[in-house]
Design an enzyme around this catalytic site. Structure first.
Site, short mmCIF file in Angstrom:
data_model
loop_
_atom_site.label_atom_id
_atom_site.label_comp_id
_atom_site.label_asym_id
_atom_site.label_seq_id
_atom_site.Cartn_x
_atom_site.Cartn_y
_atom_site.Cartn_z
N TRP A 124 15.50 -0.01 -8.88
CA TRP A 124 15.91 -0.99 -9.89
C TRP A 124 17.42 -0.93 -10.15
CZ3 TRP A 124 13.25 -5.02 -10.37
CH2 TRP A 124 11.85 -4.99 -10.34
N ASP A 130 19.37 0.25 -18.42
CA ASP A 130 18.13 -0.48 -18.16
C ASP A 130 16.97 0.44 -18.52
OD1 ASP A 130 15.87 -1.71 -17.20
OD2 ASP A 130 16.57 -1.90 -15.13
N LYS A 190 6.35 -3.19 -19.66
CA LYS A 190 5.98 -1.80 -19.39
C LYS A 190 5.61 -1.10 -20.69
CE LYS A 190 7.88 -2.80 -15.31
NZ LYS A 190 9.19 -3.17 -14.81
C1 LIG Z 1 10.16 -3.83 -14.06
C2 LIG Z 1 11.59 -3.46 -14.11
C3 LIG Z 1 12.62 -4.39 -13.96
C4 LIG Z 1 12.36 -5.85 -13.65
O1 LIG Z 1 11.69 -6.48 -14.64
P1 LIG Z 1 11.30 -8.04 -14.52
O2 LIG Z 1 10.88 -8.32 -15.92
O3 LIG Z 1 10.23 -8.16 -13.52
O4 LIG Z 1 12.52 -8.78 -14.15
C5 LIG Z 1 13.92 -3.96 -14.05
N1 LIG Z 1 14.21 -2.67 -14.29
C6 LIG Z 1 13.25 -1.74 -14.43
C7 LIG Z 1 13.62 -0.32 -14.68
C8 LIG Z 1 11.90 -2.10 -14.35
O5 LIG Z 1 10.95 -1.18 -14.50
#
Ligand SMILES: *Cc1c(COP(=O)(O)O)cnc(C)c1O
Length: 361
Positions: free
Chosen positions: A102, A173, A197
């Site tokens: 990511w 993030d 999540k």
């Molecule tokens: C799932 C995830 C993303 C992407 O999320 P989307 O909502 O599908 O764009 C980005 N960063 C991390 C750490 C993630 O777990």
């Protein structure tokens, strides 16, 4: 229906209590005779729960008053673009610690809008994936921001230190780790998280941003991604994902009832310890992540004999243990064990793993 435990990486399971509460008011919310998703986001009822959700999140994470909390569209990847558009000009450099897939994705997107420079990457230590803290002397103090991902959902790689950035704003993030443990918001410029999540349903992302970083968006920034417009309009510049926001609010209430992020951190540590000790105590299972960098949210593990992967997945599903297949880029298994996963889910998984090893080992 038999009890199942859902180890999906995302969209992930939500707390049972939250789902039952949502179900109980699904068609008749607040005695209005309709659902929360059928009312105006500008009406008094929705505004009330939207504001309460923000306040509860502020309470849970002790968010200082000089930070905006934004409820936005576009998920985690939306922020991969919104961050460079709001925080940098085309000639600026953004710094990136790449600890997994990511944070690599964030580099690729930032590169469309600025000069993304990688200051650190996953390395190997004792034959395992390991993340070293980049040296402060390597951090270009003229950079627009420094992006990192403290929990890599796909790779199961995490670190609990904050990158040293000098005066460069840190952008984190936290899609797969927010609310899983206490957090010092004041050390960050921006924290963002896709909701699906650890917060609620997909369609929503939460952005926590220090006031002085707002209002610098480039003129070509799509209005729906402009932090200043979002802040000024209480995240209602356009129609927000109302149902996701409502459900996130229920999750925040649940977290408060559970004792907040301190209690969650304790429970999450206990859950992760149970699972990693089952992996470590057997030669049948292994983790490729260094003990210093093991995620408490996403636990990838491998069977010594990959030919048994299919059988493991089939039988675990039959046993009510869902979605254990590892990400296609990593292979093997992955158990995502966010806040909503109860300890009993880990106990059931560990029992299944022991029995599977006894029969097939
Ligand atoms: C799932 C995830 C993303 C992407 O999320 P989307 O909502 O599908 O764009 C980005 N960063 C991390 C750490 C993630 O777990």
């Amino acid at each position: 229906m038999k009890e199942v435990f859902n180890f999906s990486a995302g969209p992930a399971m939500l707390p049972k209590e939250v789902m039952e509460k949502a179900q109980s008011e699904f068609t008749n919310w607040r005695d209005l005779g309709c659902s929360v998703m059928e009312v105006s986001h500008r009406g008094k009822d929705f505004i009330e729960i939207a504001a309460k959700a923000e306040q509860d999140l502020r309470d849970l994470l002790s968010i200082p008053s000089n930070y905006h909390v934004l409820f936005t569209h576009g998920g985690g990847r939306g922020q991969f673009a919104a961050v460079p558009l709001n925080l940098s000009n085309a000639n600026d450099t953004s710094l990136h610690l790449v600890s997994g897939s990511w944070s690599k994705g964030a580099v690729d997107e930032a590169n469309k809008y600025n000069h993304a420079k990688v200051v650190g990457e996953v390395s190997e230590k004792d034959g395992c994936h390991y993340v070293a803290q980049p040296q402060l002397s390597d951090i270009d103090q003229s950079a627009a921001y420094y992006h990192f991902c403290p929990n890599e959902t796909v790779d199961g790689i995490a670190f609990d230190w904050l990158p040293e950035s000098g005066k460069v704003p840190l952008v984190s993030d936290m899609s797969s780790t927010i609310l899983s443990q206490p957090l010092d918001v004041a050390k960050h410029g921006v924290i963002y998280a896709g909701a699906q999540k650890n917060i609620g349903p997909s369609g929503l992302s939460v952005v926590i941003i220090r006031e002085d970083l707002v209002g610098k968006a480039r003129k070509e920034t799509p209005s729906i991604f402009d932090y200043a417009l979002a802040a000024k309009s209480d995240s209602m510049y356009n129609t927000p994902p109302t149902f996701s926001w409502y459900l996130a609010g229920l999750v925040f209430e649940w977290l408060k009832d559970m004792g907040g992020v301190d209690a969650m951190a304790k429970r999450n540590a206990e859950k992760a310890a149970l699972l990693y000790s089952a992996i470590d105590s057997s030669d049948f299972y292994s983790s490729k992540v260094h003990p210093d960098n093991r995620s408490k949210m996403n636990v990838p593990f491998h069977l010594a004999n990959a030919e048994l992967d299919g059988l493991f997945l089939r039988q675990s599903q039959e046993a009510g243990l869902l979605a254990l297949k590892g990400h296609r880029s990593v292979g093997g298994m992955r158990a995502s064990i966010y806040n909503a996963m109860p300890v009993e889910g880990i106990v059931a998984l560990v029992e299944f793993m022991r029995e599977f090893e006894r029969v097939n080992g």
